[in-house]
Design a protein around this motif. Structure first.
Motif, PDB file in Angstrom:
ATOM      1  N   VAL A  28       0.838  -1.201   0.000  1.00  0.00           N
ATOM      2  CA  VAL A  28       0.000   0.000   0.000  1.00  0.00           C
ATOM      3  C   VAL A  28       0.873   1.252   0.000  1.00  0.00           C
ATOM      4  CG1 VAL A  28      -1.698   1.334   1.330  1.00  0.00           C
ATOM      5  CG2 VAL A  28      -1.991  -1.130   1.036  1.00  0.00           C
ATOM      6  N   PHE A  29       1.966   1.246   0.740  1.00  0.00           N
ATOM      7  CA  PHE A  29       2.846   2.418   0.783  1.00  0.00           C
ATOM      8  C   PHE A  29       3.442   2.697  -0.593  1.00  0.00           C
ATOM      9  CE2 PHE A  29       3.865   1.212   5.445  1.00  0.00           C
ATOM     10  CZ  PHE A  29       2.722   1.850   5.889  1.00  0.00           C
ATOM     11  N   VAL A  30       3.918   1.656  -1.255  1.00  0.00           N
ATOM     12  CA  VAL A  30       4.496   1.810  -2.599  1.00  0.00           C
ATOM     13  C   VAL A  30       3.423   2.343  -3.547  1.00  0.00           C
ATOM     14  CG1 VAL A  30       5.623   0.625  -4.516  1.00  0.00           C
ATOM     15  CG2 VAL A  30       6.142  -0.049  -2.163  1.00  0.00           C
ATOM     16  N   ALA A  31       2.226   1.770  -3.477  1.00  0.00           N
ATOM     17  CA  ALA A  31       1.133   2.186  -4.350  1.00  0.00           C
ATOM     18  C   ALA A  31       0.716   3.628  -4.080  1.00  0.00           C
ATOM     19  CB  ALA A  31      -0.061   1.250  -4.182  1.00  0.00           C
ATOM     20  N   GLN A  32       0.769   4.046  -2.827  1.00  0.00           N
ATOM     21  CA  GLN A  32       0.410   5.431  -2.516  1.00  0.00           C
ATOM     22  C   GLN A  32       1.342   6.403  -3.230  1.00  0.00           C
ATOM     23  OE1 GLN A  32      -0.188   4.794   1.989  1.00  0.00           O
ATOM     24  NE2 GLN A  32      -1.252   6.705   1.507  1.00  0.00           N
ATOM     25  N   HIS A  33       2.627   6.114  -3.234  1.00  0.00           N
ATOM     26  CA  HIS A  33       3.561   7.004  -3.926  1.00  0.00           C
ATOM     27  C   HIS A  33       3.361   6.935  -5.437  1.00  0.00           C
ATOM     28  CE1 HIS A  33       5.685   8.383  -0.436  1.00  0.00           C
ATOM     29  NE2 HIS A  33       5.798   7.134   0.003  1.00  0.00           N
ATOM     30  N   ALA A  34       3.105   5.750  -5.963  1.00  0.00           N
ATOM     31  CA  ALA A  34       2.912   5.581  -7.402  1.00  0.00           C
ATOM     32  C   ALA A  34       1.643   6.272  -7.895  1.00  0.00           C
ATOM     33  CB  ALA A  34       2.875   4.101  -7.754  1.00  0.00           C
ATOM     34  N   THR A  35       0.627   6.373  -7.042  1.00  0.00           N
ATOM     35  CA  THR A  35      -0.660   6.945  -7.441  1.00  0.00           C
ATOM     36  C   THR A  35      -0.888   8.354  -6.912  1.00  0.00           C
ATOM     37  OG1 THR A  35      -1.780   5.954  -5.531  1.00  0.00           O
ATOM     38  CG2 THR A  35      -1.745   4.673  -7.584  1.00  0.00           C
ATOM     39  N   ALA A  36       0.112   8.936  -6.280  1.00  0.00           N
ATOM     40  CA  ALA A  36       0.014  10.296  -5.722  1.00  0.00           C
ATOM     41  C   ALA A  36      -1.101  10.397  -4.690  1.00  0.00           C
ATOM     42  CB  ALA A  36      -0.157  11.324  -6.827  1.00  0.00           C
ATOM     43  N   THR A  37      -1.207   9.366  -3.856  1.00  0.00           N
ATOM     44  CA  THR A  37      -2.164   9.374  -2.746  1.00  0.00           C
ATOM     45  C   THR A  37      -1.422   9.253  -1.416  1.00  0.00           C
ATOM     46  OG1 THR A  37      -2.499   6.976  -2.941  1.00  0.00           O
ATOM     47  CG2 THR A  37      -4.042   8.396  -4.128  1.00  0.00           C
ATOM     48  N   CYS A  38      -0.200   9.737  -1.381  1.00  0.00           N
ATOM     49  CA  CYS A  38       0.674   9.559  -0.225  1.00  0.00           C
ATOM     50  C   CYS A  38       0.491  10.631   0.843  1.00  0.00           C
ATOM     51  CB  CYS A  38       2.132   9.499  -0.675  1.00  0.00           C
ATOM     52  SG  CYS A  38       2.590  10.819  -1.804  1.00  0.00           S
ATOM     53  N   CYS A  39       0.044  11.829   0.474  1.00  0.00           N
ATOM     54  CA  CYS A  39      -0.153  12.903   1.448  1.00  0.00           C
ATOM     55  C   CYS A  39      -1.253  13.826   0.937  1.00  0.00           C
ATOM     56  CB  CYS A  39       1.150  13.678   1.683  1.00  0.00           C
ATOM     57  SG  CYS A  39       1.727  14.600   0.243  1.00  0.00           S
ATOM     58  N   ARG A  40      -1.677  14.733   1.775  1.00  0.00           N
ATOM     59  CA  ARG A  40      -2.763  15.631   1.391  1.00  0.00           C
ATOM     60  C   ARG A  40      -2.345  16.599   0.286  1.00  0.00           C
ATOM     61  NH1 ARG A  40      -7.297  15.138   4.658  1.00  0.00           N
ATOM     62  NH2 ARG A  40      -8.239  16.218   2.915  1.00  0.00           N
ATOM     63  N   THR A  41      -1.073  16.976   0.238  1.00  0.00           N
ATOM     64  CA  THR A  41      -0.594  17.851  -0.833  1.00  0.00           C
ATOM     65  C   THR A  41      -0.707  17.150  -2.178  1.00  0.00           C
ATOM     66  OG1 THR A  41       0.919  18.959   0.689  1.00  0.00           O
ATOM     67  CG2 THR A  41       1.375  19.189  -1.668  1.00  0.00           C
ATOM     68  N   CYS A  42      -0.275  15.894  -2.239  1.00  0.00           N
ATOM     69  CA  CYS A  42      -0.364  15.125  -3.488  1.00  0.00           C
ATOM     70  C   CYS A  42      -1.817  14.865  -3.866  1.00  0.00           C
ATOM     71  CB  CYS A  42       0.408  13.821  -3.376  1.00  0.00           C
ATOM     72  SG  CYS A  42       2.200  14.069  -3.323  1.00  0.00           S
ATOM     73  N   LEU A  43      -2.656  14.598  -2.880  1.00  0.00           N
ATOM     74  CA  LEU A  43      -4.082  14.401  -3.176  1.00  0.00           C
ATOM     75  C   LEU A  43      -4.677  15.659  -3.803  1.00  0.00           C
ATOM     76  CD1 LEU A  43      -5.673  12.486  -0.150  1.00  0.00           C
ATOM     77  CD2 LEU A  43      -5.441  11.704  -2.494  1.00  0.00           C
ATOM     78  N   ALA A  44      -4.314  16.817  -3.273  1.00  0.00           N
ATOM     79  CA  ALA A  44      -4.843  18.069  -3.825  1.00  0.00           C
ATOM     80  C   ALA A  44      -4.298  18.327  -5.228  1.00  0.00           C
ATOM     81  CB  ALA A  44      -4.508  19.229  -2.895  1.00  0.00           C
ATOM     82  N   ARG A  45      -3.009  18.107  -5.415  1.00  0.00           N
ATOM     83  CA  ARG A  45      -2.363  18.420  -6.689  1.00  0.00           C
ATOM     84  C   ARG A  45      -2.771  17.450  -7.801  1.00  0.00           C
ATOM     85  NH1 ARG A  45       3.472  18.337  -5.702  1.00  0.00           N
ATOM     86  NH2 ARG A  45       3.036  20.330  -4.741  1.00  0.00           N
ATOM     87  N   TRP A  46      -2.778  16.160  -7.494  1.00  0.00           N
ATOM     88  CA  TRP A  46      -2.972  15.150  -8.539  1.00  0.00           C
ATOM     89  C   TRP A  46      -4.390  14.589  -8.613  1.00  0.00           C
ATOM     90  CZ3 TRP A  46       0.682  14.068 -12.099  1.00  0.00           C
ATOM     91  CH2 TRP A  46       1.990  14.471 -11.827  1.00  0.00           C
TER      92      TRP A  46
END
Length: 123
Positions: free
Chosen positions: A69-87
């Motif tokens: 899940v951690f690897v997938a979060q980085h690959a899908t830009a779901t790793c932090c709230r900043t990435c969720l907002a941006r991507w």
């Protein structure tokens, strides 16, 4: 191809996101436990680490390895709230709605499943 698949394909072309692959121990977790168990892990991890309005250590809360899940979060830009907002167009500063949490988990699981599907060249 639906909207989520198109978005994941676009994110996967970014030079940072493209280098993530499911390998070694992380792949073995999916092999041994199955995608249903990994989905449950994703639901729990997202609820604890990403869903609050102001997650603890936001921007640094997701390790780069140790669970698929951690690897997938980085690959899908779901790793932090900043990435969720941006991507993913999910704004920061408020708790994730149930539908948003489900969307994040689905993105993670689709990426993991996609790691098992051979990529065919475009025709």
């Amino acid at each position: 191809m639906d909207e989520l698949d198109a978005r994941l394909q676009r994110i996967g072309q970014h030079h940072f996101r493209a280098k993530f692959r499911l390998r070694g121990r992380d792949r073995a977790v999916v092999d041994l436990r199955g995608i249903a168990t990994v989905r449950k892990h994703a639901e729990d991890l997202i609820a604890a680490r990403l869903a609050p309005a102001e997650p603890r250590n936001d921007g640094r809360q997701t390790p780069y390895r140790g669970h698929p899940v951690f690897v997938a979060q980085h690959a899908t830009a779901t790793c932090c709230r900043t990435c969720l907002a941006r991507w993913q167009d999910i704004p920061a500063g408020r708790a994730l709605a149930d539908a948003e949490r489900s969307y994040v988990v689905e993105a993670i699981c689709r990426w993991i499943v996609g790691q098992y599907t051979p990529k065919l060249p475009p025709t």
